[in-house]
Design a protein around this motif. Sequence first.
Motif, PDB file in Angstrom:
ATOM      1  N   ALA A 166       0.136   6.948  -0.343  1.00 57.66           N
ATOM      2  CA  ALA A 166       0.136   5.513  -0.649  1.00 57.66           C
ATOM      3  C   ALA A 166       0.675   4.717   0.530  1.00 57.66           C
ATOM      4  CB  ALA A 166       0.974   5.249  -1.907  1.00 57.66           C
ATOM      5  N   ALA A 167       1.739   5.205   1.152  1.00 60.47           N
ATOM      6  CA  ALA A 167       2.341   4.495   2.289  1.00 60.47           C
ATOM      7  C   ALA A 167       1.342   4.427   3.448  1.00 60.47           C
ATOM      8  CB  ALA A 167       3.626   5.205   2.720  1.00 60.47           C
ATOM      9  N   GLU A 215      -1.553   1.974   2.516  1.00 65.31           N
ATOM     10  CA  GLU A 215      -1.129   0.569   2.537  1.00 65.31           C
ATOM     11  C   GLU A 215      -0.921   0.094   3.974  1.00 65.31           C
ATOM     12  OE1 GLU A 215       2.051   0.649  -0.361  1.00 65.31           O
ATOM     13  OE2 GLU A 215       0.758  -0.357  -1.836  1.00 65.31           O
ATOM     14  N   ARG A 249      -5.822  -1.429  -0.559  1.00 67.49           N
ATOM     15  CA  ARG A 249      -5.066  -1.891  -1.723  1.00 67.49           C
ATOM     16  C   ARG A 249      -4.859  -0.749  -2.713  1.00 67.49           C
ATOM     17  NH1 ARG A 249      -8.962  -6.899  -2.596  1.00 67.49           N
ATOM     18  NH2 ARG A 249     -10.188  -5.582  -1.204  1.00 67.49           N
ATOM     19  N   VAL A 250      -3.591  -0.439  -2.980  1.00 70.95           N
ATOM     20  CA  VAL A 250      -3.249   0.564  -3.988  1.00 70.95           C
ATOM     21  C   VAL A 250      -3.085  -0.180  -5.309  1.00 70.95           C
ATOM     22  CG1 VAL A 250      -1.505   2.226  -4.715  1.00 70.95           C
ATOM     23  CG2 VAL A 250      -2.154   2.081  -2.296  1.00 70.95           C
ATOM     24  N   LEU A 266      -7.240   3.438  -5.837  1.00 67.95           N
ATOM     25  CA  LEU A 266      -7.467   2.580  -4.665  1.00 67.95           C
ATOM     26  C   LEU A 266      -8.588   1.604  -4.987  1.00 67.95           C
ATOM     27  CD1 LEU A 266      -7.398   5.386  -1.946  1.00 67.95           C
ATOM     28  CD2 LEU A 266      -5.520   3.878  -2.656  1.00 67.95           C
ATOM     29  N   HIS A 267      -8.483   0.403  -4.452  1.00 69.75           N
ATOM     30  CA  HIS A 267      -9.449  -0.643  -4.776  1.00 69.75           C
ATOM     31  C   HIS A 267     -10.855  -0.282  -4.275  1.00 69.75           C
ATOM     32  CE1 HIS A 267     -11.244  -4.483  -5.460  1.00 69.75           C
ATOM     33  NE2 HIS A 267     -10.095  -5.014  -5.836  1.00 69.75           N
ATOM     34  N   ASP A 315     -12.320  -1.673  -1.058  1.00 67.89           N
ATOM     35  CA  ASP A 315     -11.844  -1.160   0.236  1.00 67.89           C
ATOM     36  C   ASP A 315     -12.515   0.164   0.607  1.00 67.89           C
ATOM     37  OD1 ASP A 315     -10.161  -3.324   0.395  1.00 67.89           O
ATOM     38  OD2 ASP A 315      -8.440  -2.261  -0.449  1.00 67.89           O
ATOM     39  N   THR A 348      -8.972   6.782   7.834  1.00 71.24           N
ATOM     40  CA  THR A 348      -8.071   6.374   6.756  1.00 71.24           C
ATOM     41  C   THR A 348      -7.826   7.512   5.766  1.00 71.24           C
ATOM     42  OG1 THR A 348      -9.017   4.170   6.969  1.00 71.24           O
ATOM     43  CG2 THR A 348      -7.684   4.596   5.010  1.00 71.24           C
TER      44      THR A 348
END
Lengths: 134, 134
Positions: free
Chosen positions: A91-92, A95, A100-101, A117-118, A121, B25
């Motif tokens: 997550a870190a 972000e 976007r989480v 996750l969005h 994205d 990512t």
Amino acid sequence: MIGRLNHVAIAVPDLAAAAAQYRGTLGADVGAPRALPEHGVTIVFVTLPNTSIELMEPLGEASPLAGFLQKSPAGGMHHLCYEVADISAAAARLEAEGARVLGPVKTGAHGRPVLFLHPKDFTGTLIELEEATP
Amino acid sequence: MIGRLNHVAIAVPDLAAAAAQYRGTLGADVGAPRALPEHGVTIVFVTLPNTSIELMEPLGEASPLAGFLQKSPAGGMHHLCYEVADISAAAARLEAEGARVLGPVKTGAHGRPVLFLHPKDFTGTLIELEEATP
């Protein structure tokens, strides 16, 4: 970072019918339904040799699947779940890269920490990350 | 009947951007792009430990992805590919049960025989069947 594809989730309007089709027509190994009221879904896992398919039906009035099935009444692919070794680190990292989480880490269908996750994205794909069993 | 999940295919508007995102990512193992003019797509495979993700971008004027990306310009999950031992036997069984097999058997991205099943017969999910390597 991402590891195994833990499962593909498919939203369905009628879980019993979808489970019967995967078991009968497609000849797959289909488990028993489980209600997950905290996620607003009832699910069945289809166990394939290398991964699983999660068939999901709305549960309750505020199911997150309601909107999806309104747009796609026949159902459809809903999300992909990738395994990660450490969900907080993942997550870190995401972000920091601007992804976007969605919401806090929750406990998923396998009793492991998960987050979403969005889809905007990630090329229109809703991605769930699940912390793999150590 | 169905065996391994061979891959999940995701339609994307910009293959280079999607491949870079999976590599960077998401930290995944991403292959080189391959044009498949007979299928109207250019693809990249993301190799996960247990299965693959196929990122697909339209190729040519008559790409079967054009309509999909018109409805979902950001992209989205397009189909699931399950392996079967014998594609002719699978097609015969499915047709006998009333499922619509789309078009003749073709050669897929792995050089193996493939066919597609109508999404309306399978809870809104486009299913590809690929004959597994013996």
